[in-house]
Motif scaffolding. Structure first.
Motif, PDB file in Angstrom:
ATOM      1  N   LEU A 126       0.934  -1.279  -0.052  1.00 18.25           N
ATOM      2  CA  LEU A 126      -0.044  -0.089   0.134  1.00 18.25           C
ATOM      3  C   LEU A 126       0.768   1.278   0.050  1.00 18.25           C
ATOM      4  O   LEU A 126       0.734   2.159  -0.690  1.00 18.25           O
ATOM      5  CB  LEU A 126      -0.779   0.022   1.200  1.00 18.25           C
ATOM      6  CG  LEU A 126      -2.033   0.992   1.237  1.00 18.25           C
ATOM      7  CD1 LEU A 126      -3.028   0.795   0.129  1.00 18.25           C
ATOM      8  CD2 LEU A 126      -2.834   1.006   2.645  1.00 18.25           C
ATOM      9  N   LEU A 153      -7.100  -5.650   3.925  1.00 17.25           N
ATOM     10  CA  LEU A 153      -5.738  -4.742   4.446  1.00 17.25           C
ATOM     11  C   LEU A 153      -5.907  -5.035   6.041  1.00 17.25           C
ATOM     12  O   LEU A 153      -7.036  -4.862   6.649  1.00 17.25           O
ATOM     13  CB  LEU A 153      -5.957  -3.331   3.952  1.00 17.25           C
ATOM     14  CG  LEU A 153      -5.607  -2.876   2.829  1.00 17.25           C
ATOM     15  CD1 LEU A 153      -6.321  -1.539   2.590  1.00 17.25           C
ATOM     16  CD2 LEU A 153      -4.323  -2.973   2.420  1.00 17.25           C
ATOM     17  N   ALA A 165      -3.205   6.513   2.537  1.00 18.68           N
ATOM     18  CA  ALA A 165      -3.903   5.326   2.439  1.00 18.68           C
ATOM     19  C   ALA A 165      -5.340   5.479   1.652  1.00 18.68           C
ATOM     20  O   ALA A 165      -5.849   4.887   0.954  1.00 18.68           O
ATOM     21  CB  ALA A 165      -4.077   4.593   3.822  1.00 18.68           C
TER      22      ALA A 165
END
Ligand code: C2E
Ligand code: MG
Ligand code: MG
Ligand code: MG
Length: 283
Positions: A126, A153, A165
């Protein structure tokens, strides 16, 4: 006398530590070529919808068949892959293979509701930033529809740079891919993440599910998570369902999907596809 003992003790621990470091480095070396040598494979663990018992999808889990040590669990080697950066090549390989497998599921289920496949993505993948591009490439090359791909995740993957994110996750979600928060409830600030990080679902950690029948607090927390998630329009998935009673109580409390050994173990793709085939007509 005590001094000698301490010294030996220190020597013992430091040697044990050296061995651990050495083993880890060795593992990293071997993991490096494992995919190309065909030692890594994927297994799929089914998800069932609690309202009607339908099989609706599967989670992709990586397995390493080591030539000498046998099957190595991801809890051992995923960590090595993350620390060493190997996950940045391994992750996309898993994603690509899972998309190609999921396309094959359609062929045995013509006319039926298409199944989704979920893929675990680590913090490092990520952070690296190219995840939306990797996902887009995998979907295009395999022909899998974006809505049939889910990304899992962990809470820790989104801690730290939540703005970064959120940006990436929104990019993925706008393409139709769904994002789930895995092992939900184990991080100490889980609830506050839901405000800041856009997700489509949460997977209640199996440590809650494990004690749901015995511990009223775990049942209360699970029920609260379900209510809260639903009020935010988020899907709730329970992992680690090992008993019928756990399944029943989760269904009665309105949990959406469930997964666990009582419902189905992870299976290689051929075995998973056998689950999808209609029952043969009795002779
Ligand atoms: P996870 O994503 O939370 O996956 C669930 C783990 O629980 C899996 O272990 C699964 O086999 C196990 N499990 C499923 N049902 C039950 C049950 O009823 N009882 C119990 N006790 N366990 C159950 P596994 O396959 O060993 O994977 C461990 C972790 O490794 C995963 O946790 C995930 O975080 C990571 N992992 C696995 N494959 C990948 C991958 O391709 N990429 C990344 N980044 N991580 C992966
Ligand atoms: Mg997972
Ligand atoms: Mg999980
Ligand atoms: Mg877990």
């Amino acid at each position: 006398q005590a001094k000698v003992a301490d010294k030996n003790c220190f020597r013992f621990y430091s040697r044990a530590m050296d061995q651990a470091v050495e083993r880890r480095m060795h593992l990293e070396q071997e993991l490096r070529g494992a995919w190309d040598r065909g030692e890594l494979s994927l297994v799929y663990q089914p998800f069932y919808r609690l309202s009607d018992g339908a099989l609706v999808g599967a989670e992709t889990l990586l397995r390493w068949q080591h030539p000498e040590h046998g099957m190595i669990a991801p809890s051992v080697f995923i960590d090595v892959a993350e620390q060493s950066g190997l996950i940045e090549t391994l992750g996309p390989q898993v994603l690509r293979a899972a998309c190609h497998d999921a396309v094959r599921w359609r062929q045995v289920r013509e006319g039926a509701e298409p199944l989704f496949v979920s893929v675990n993505v680590s913090a490092r993948q990520l952070r690296n930033g190219d995840l939306p591009q990797v996902v887009a490439d995998c979907l295009r090359d395999s022909g899998l529809a974006a809505r049939q791909l889910h990304i899992e995740l962990t809470e820790t993957a989104v801690i730290g740079d939540e703005a970064h994110a959120s940006r990436l996750l929104n990019q993925l979600r706008s393409s139709g891919v769904k994002v789930w928060l895995d092992d939900f409830g184990t991080g100490f600030s889980g609830l506050s993440h839901l405000r800041r990080v856009p997700v489509d679902g949460v997977k209640i950690d199996r440590s809650f599910v494990a004690d749901i029948l015995r511990d009223p607090d775990d049942l209360a927390l699970t029920t609260a998570i379900i209510a809260m998630a639903h009020s935010l329009g988020i899907t709730v998935v329970a992992e680690g369902v090992e008993k019928e009673g756990q399944h029943d109580i989760l269904r009665d409390r309105g949990c959406d999907l469930a997964q666990g050994y009582w419902l189905g173990h992870p299976l290689p793709v051929e075995g998973f596809m056998d689950l999808l085939r209609p029952e043969p007509m009795p002779a």
